[in-house]
Design a protein around this motif. Structure first.
Motif, PDB file in Angstrom:
ATOM      1  N   GLN A   1      15.892   3.657  -8.784  1.00 30.95           N
ATOM      2  CA  GLN A   1      14.984   3.610  -9.926  1.00 30.95           C
ATOM      3  C   GLN A   1      14.193   2.300  -9.937  1.00 30.95           C
ATOM      4  O   GLN A   1      12.989   2.286 -10.225  1.00 30.95           O
ATOM      5  CB  GLN A   1      15.770   3.770 -11.222  1.00 30.95           C
ATOM      6  N   GLU A   2      14.881   1.196  -9.624  1.00 24.62           N
ATOM      7  CA  GLU A   2      14.186  -0.092  -9.576  1.00 24.62           C
ATOM      8  C   GLU A   2      13.127  -0.096  -8.470  1.00 24.62           C
ATOM      9  O   GLU A   2      12.029  -0.631  -8.651  1.00 24.62           O
ATOM     10  CB  GLU A   2      15.198  -1.213  -9.354  1.00 24.62           C
ATOM     11  N   THR A   3      13.474   0.502  -7.326  1.00 27.31           N
ATOM     12  CA  THR A   3      12.510   0.582  -6.226  1.00 27.31           C
ATOM     13  C   THR A   3      11.297   1.407  -6.618  1.00 27.31           C
ATOM     14  O   THR A   3      10.149   1.036  -6.308  1.00 27.31           O
ATOM     15  CB  THR A   3      13.183   1.182  -4.981  1.00 27.31           C
ATOM     16  N   ALA A   4      11.532   2.546  -7.294  1.00 26.39           N
ATOM     17  CA  ALA A   4      10.420   3.392  -7.728  1.00 26.39           C
ATOM     18  C   ALA A   4       9.512   2.649  -8.706  1.00 26.39           C
ATOM     19  O   ALA A   4       8.274   2.727  -8.620  1.00 26.39           O
ATOM     20  CB  ALA A   4      10.962   4.670  -8.361  1.00 26.39           C
ATOM     21  N   ILE A   5      10.118   1.913  -9.628  1.00 31.46           N
ATOM     22  CA  ILE A   5       9.330   1.142 -10.596  1.00 31.46           C
ATOM     23  C   ILE A   5       8.525   0.055  -9.882  1.00 31.46           C
ATOM     24  O   ILE A   5       7.356  -0.184 -10.178  1.00 31.46           O
ATOM     25  CB  ILE A   5      10.253   0.533 -11.659  1.00 31.46           C
ATOM     26  N   SER A   6       9.186  -0.595  -8.911  1.00 28.01           N
ATOM     27  CA  SER A   6       8.488  -1.652  -8.159  1.00 28.01           C
ATOM     28  C   SER A   6       7.295  -1.074  -7.398  1.00 28.01           C
ATOM     29  O   SER A   6       6.224  -1.700  -7.336  1.00 28.01           O
ATOM     30  CB  SER A   6       9.465  -2.319  -7.182  1.00 28.01           C
ATOM     31  N   LYS A   7       7.455   0.099  -6.810  1.00 30.63           N
ATOM     32  CA  LYS A   7       6.351   0.736  -6.089  1.00 30.63           C
ATOM     33  C   LYS A   7       5.194   1.055  -7.025  1.00 30.63           C
ATOM     34  O   LYS A   7       4.011   0.847  -6.684  1.00 30.63           O
ATOM     35  CB  LYS A   7       6.836   2.006  -5.395  1.00 30.63           C
ATOM     36  N   LYS A   8       5.512   1.580  -8.201  1.00 33.23           N
ATOM     37  CA  LYS A   8       4.456   1.894  -9.157  1.00 33.23           C
ATOM     38  C   LYS A   8       3.709   0.642  -9.594  1.00 33.23           C
ATOM     39  O   LYS A   8       2.471   0.621  -9.664  1.00 33.23           O
ATOM     40  CB  LYS A   8       5.048   2.600 -10.372  1.00 33.23           C
ATOM     41  N   LEU A   9       4.473  -0.416  -9.882  1.00 33.18           N
ATOM     42  CA  LEU A   9       3.830  -1.664 -10.294  1.00 33.18           C
ATOM     43  C   LEU A   9       2.947  -2.221  -9.179  1.00 33.18           C
ATOM     44  O   LEU A   9       1.815  -2.672  -9.430  1.00 33.18           O
ATOM     45  CB  LEU A   9       4.903  -2.689 -10.690  1.00 33.18           C
ATOM     46  N   ALA A  10       3.471  -2.183  -7.945  1.00 32.25           N
ATOM     47  CA  ALA A  10       2.686  -2.692  -6.808  1.00 32.25           C
ATOM     48  C   ALA A  10       1.422  -1.869  -6.598  1.00 32.25           C
ATOM     49  O   ALA A  10       0.344  -2.419  -6.297  1.00 32.25           O
ATOM     50  CB  ALA A  10       3.548  -2.685  -5.550  1.00 32.25           C
ATOM     51  N   SER A  11       1.533  -0.555  -6.777  1.00 28.76           N
ATOM     52  CA  SER A  11       0.367   0.318  -6.596  1.00 28.76           C
ATOM     53  C   SER A  11      -0.711   0.003  -7.631  1.00 28.76           C
ATOM     54  O   SER A  11      -1.902  -0.164  -7.302  1.00 28.76           O
ATOM     55  CB  SER A  11       0.790   1.782  -6.701  1.00 28.76           C
ATOM     56  N   TRP A  12      -0.314  -0.076  -8.884  1.00 29.98           N
ATOM     57  CA  TRP A  12      -1.307  -0.355  -9.928  1.00 29.98           C
ATOM     58  C   TRP A  12      -1.884  -1.755  -9.812  1.00 29.98           C
ATOM     59  O   TRP A  12      -3.078  -1.978 -10.093  1.00 29.98           O
ATOM     60  CB  TRP A  12      -0.677  -0.156 -11.303  1.00 29.98           C
ATOM     61  N   LEU A  13      -1.056  -2.698  -9.368  1.00 31.36           N
ATOM     62  CA  LEU A  13      -1.573  -4.047  -9.161  1.00 31.36           C
ATOM     63  C   LEU A  13      -2.628  -4.055  -8.055  1.00 31.36           C
ATOM     64  O   LEU A  13      -3.659  -4.756  -8.155  1.00 31.36           O
ATOM     65  CB  LEU A  13      -0.429  -5.000  -8.812  1.00 31.36           C
ATOM     66  N   ALA A  14      -2.379  -3.280  -6.982  1.00 33.14           N
ATOM     67  CA  ALA A  14      -3.357  -3.206  -5.892  1.00 33.14           C
ATOM     68  C   ALA A  14      -4.661  -2.576  -6.376  1.00 33.14           C
ATOM     69  O   ALA A  14      -5.768  -3.026  -6.011  1.00 33.14           O
ATOM     70  CB  ALA A  14      -2.774  -2.406  -4.735  1.00 33.14           C
ATOM     71  N   ILE A  15      -4.559  -1.537  -7.195  1.00 33.81           N
ATOM     72  CA  ILE A  15      -5.775  -0.878  -7.711  1.00 33.81           C
ATOM     73  C   ILE A  15      -6.535  -1.805  -8.644  1.00 33.81           C
ATOM     74  O   ILE A  15      -7.761  -1.940  -8.572  1.00 33.81           O
ATOM     75  CB  ILE A  15      -5.375   0.432  -8.423  1.00 33.81           C
ATOM     76  N   VAL A  16      -5.804  -2.471  -9.538  1.00 31.41           N
ATOM     77  CA  VAL A  16      -6.455  -3.379 -10.491  1.00 31.41           C
ATOM     78  C   VAL A  16      -7.041  -4.597  -9.779  1.00 31.41           C
ATOM     79  O   VAL A  16      -8.030  -5.206 -10.248  1.00 31.41           O
ATOM     80  CB  VAL A  16      -5.447  -3.806 -11.577  1.00 31.41           C
TER      81      VAL A  16
ATOM     82  N   ARG B   1      -0.693   7.924  -4.301  1.00 32.09           N
ATOM     83  CA  ARG B   1      -0.153   9.174  -4.825  1.00 32.09           C
ATOM     84  C   ARG B   1       0.373  10.042  -3.690  1.00 32.09           C
ATOM     85  O   ARG B   1       1.434  10.683  -3.820  1.00 32.09           O
ATOM     86  CB  ARG B   1      -1.257   9.910  -5.595  1.00 32.09           C
ATOM     87  N   ARG B   2      -0.354  10.050  -2.586  1.00 33.48           N
ATOM     88  CA  ARG B   2       0.073  10.838  -1.436  1.00 33.48           C
ATOM     89  C   ARG B   2       1.356  10.271  -0.832  1.00 33.48           C
ATOM     90  O   ARG B   2       2.191  11.023  -0.321  1.00 33.48           O
ATOM     91  CB  ARG B   2      -1.047  10.847  -0.401  1.00 33.48           C
ATOM     92  N   SER B   3       1.530   8.974  -0.900  1.00 32.12           N
ATOM     93  CA  SER B   3       2.733   8.333  -0.349  1.00 32.12           C
ATOM     94  C   SER B   3       3.924   8.406  -1.296  1.00 32.12           C
ATOM     95  O   SER B   3       5.033   7.982  -0.931  1.00 32.12           O
ATOM     96  CB  SER B   3       2.437   6.867  -0.014  1.00 32.12           C
ATOM     97  N   GLY B   4       3.712   8.909  -2.506  1.00 31.01           N
ATOM     98  CA  GLY B   4       4.802   9.028  -3.455  1.00 31.01           C
ATOM     99  C   GLY B   4       5.064   7.776  -4.261  1.00 31.01           C
ATOM    100  O   GLY B   4       6.092   7.676  -4.940  1.00 31.01           O
ATOM    101  N   TRP B   5       4.167   6.824  -4.209  1.00 33.45           N
ATOM    102  CA  TRP B   5       4.341   5.604  -4.976  1.00 33.45           C
ATOM    103  C   TRP B   5       3.887   5.781  -6.425  1.00 33.45           C
ATOM    104  O   TRP B   5       4.288   5.000  -7.285  1.00 33.45           O
ATOM    105  CB  TRP B   5       3.572   4.457  -4.324  1.00 33.45           C
ATOM    106  N   LEU B   6       3.020   6.735  -6.654  1.00 29.81           N
ATOM    107  CA  LEU B   6       2.529   7.004  -8.009  1.00 29.81           C
ATOM    108  C   LEU B   6       2.807   8.454  -8.393  1.00 29.81           C
ATOM    109  O   LEU B   6       2.931   9.314  -7.540  1.00 29.81           O
ATOM    110  CB  LEU B   6       1.028   6.723  -8.095  1.00 29.81           C
TER     111      LEU B   6
END
Length: 338
Positions: free
Chosen positions: A273-288, A333-338
């Motif tokens: 769960q922590e890894t999934a949250i970290s991936k989401k945060l990293a993804s949105w940080l990259a987009i922003v 999204r395709r990689s499953g990070w989002l």
């Protein structure tokens, strides 16, 4: 002394000094309810067996028993002080056996002890702490005089078998809770309260194993050693108790392993769960970061920036930002990070 006929049994006296029951049996039938100071005279009669049950007796009562049955000083000392390790001791022609009992007390396991004195013509049980009454054992034995007529070693077997049987409800209750906990672990990470409960269960199971384990050696000696008062015909029965104890021991070990796996699974679920949250945060940080970087470049107010004078510069920059952010979102999204 209350004399009774073989077919009629008077109610068992319950006294304040710890005597639960004291009876004399001939050919498997109770013929008298007796006082403690009468035990020796009845025990010395041929084919008579004295069966006495005590619960947390006073020291004076134990001393009286010692005089009646010539019990060893060390055995009396152990019976007067609980918290003994399960064991079997031989003092002359008599046996002294200690067994640990267990029963559920709310959400935890309460432990008690039973001390057994076995000799020619008598058996005395002394209960301390949490322990189910042995009245059902006496009633079951009295309902089958033919079996009870076997003597003291059969009574010993019946009590040990009853003690071991009473481990099963404890194991079954814990097993149901462990299975429910295991199902919850796979659904989500464990809470602090669940982790604390898991630890308490493992601790109680370890204490239960320490109580059950030494009984294997006790029953093994009753089964194989040439101990006084244990007839060869009783050895298969003690072998059955030994097998039952080993089964309980295996169940305890299995539950402890399941709890250990449940804790490890909970850690893995939490890490996932922590890894999934970290991936989401990293993804949105990259987009922003894309609009932030572009806005930062054009916000430096340099004069010689050709795009600032271009008629469609603003729309081109906005379009580039949207295109890059959309591309990043699609890839994440395709990689499953989002």
């Amino acid at each position: 002394m209350n004399l009774v006929s073989p077919g009629v049994v008077t109610p068992e006296p319950v006294t304040s000094d710890g005597v639960i029951a004291a009876g004399v049996y001939v050919e498997g039938r109770r013929v008298a309810n007796i006082a403690i100071d009468e035990a020796a005279s009845w025990r010395n009669k041929p084919d008579h067996v004295v069966w006495i049950g005590l619960h947390e007796p006073e020291t004076a009562l134990l001393k009286s028993l010692q005089r009646q049955f010539e019990l060893h000083d060390l055995a009396i000392e152990d019976a007067d002080h609980a918290h003994q390790r399960p064991k079997i001791e031989q003092y002359g022609d008599a046996l002294f056996i200690v067994a640990r009992t267990a029963q559920l007390d709310g959400e935890s396991i309460a432990f008690g002890e039973t001390h057994l004195f076995v000799g020619e013509g008598y058996l005395v049980s002394v209960r301390h702490g949490a322990s189910t009454s042995y009245t059902p054992v006496r009633e079951r034995c009295e309902s089958c005089p033919r079996a009870l007529a076997r003597g003291e070693d059969y009574i010993l077997y019946a009590i040990l078998d009853f003690i071991v049987d009473n481990y099963s409800p404890v194991i079954e209750t814990i097993q149901d809770e462990v299975e429910a906990m295991e199902a919850e672990v796979l659904a989500s990470a464990m809470t602090r309260a669940q982790i604390e409960r898991l630890y308490l269960l493992r601790r109680d199971l370890m204490r239960l194993r320490n109580a059950v384990g030494p009984l294997v050696e006790v029953c093994r000696r009753l089964e194989r050693d040439n101990l006084p008062m244990i007839r060869p015909t009783m050895r298969p029965l003690f072998r059955d108790v030994t097998d039952h104890v080993r089964t309980i021991q295996e169940q305890i070990d299995s539950l402890r392993e399941v709890l250990a796996f449940a804790f490890e699974a909970s850690l893995l679920v939490g890490q996932a769960q922590e890894t999934a949250i970290s991936k989401k945060l990293a993804s949105w940080l990259a987009i922003v970061a894309v609009p932030t970087a572009i806005a930062g470049i054009y916000g430096m107010n340099f004069k010689n920036m050709p795009e600032l004078q271009w008629e469609y510069g603003y729309f081109a920059v906005i379009g580039a930002i949207v295109a890059i952010c959309t591309l990043l979102f699609w890839r994440f999204r395709r990689s499953g990070w989002l």
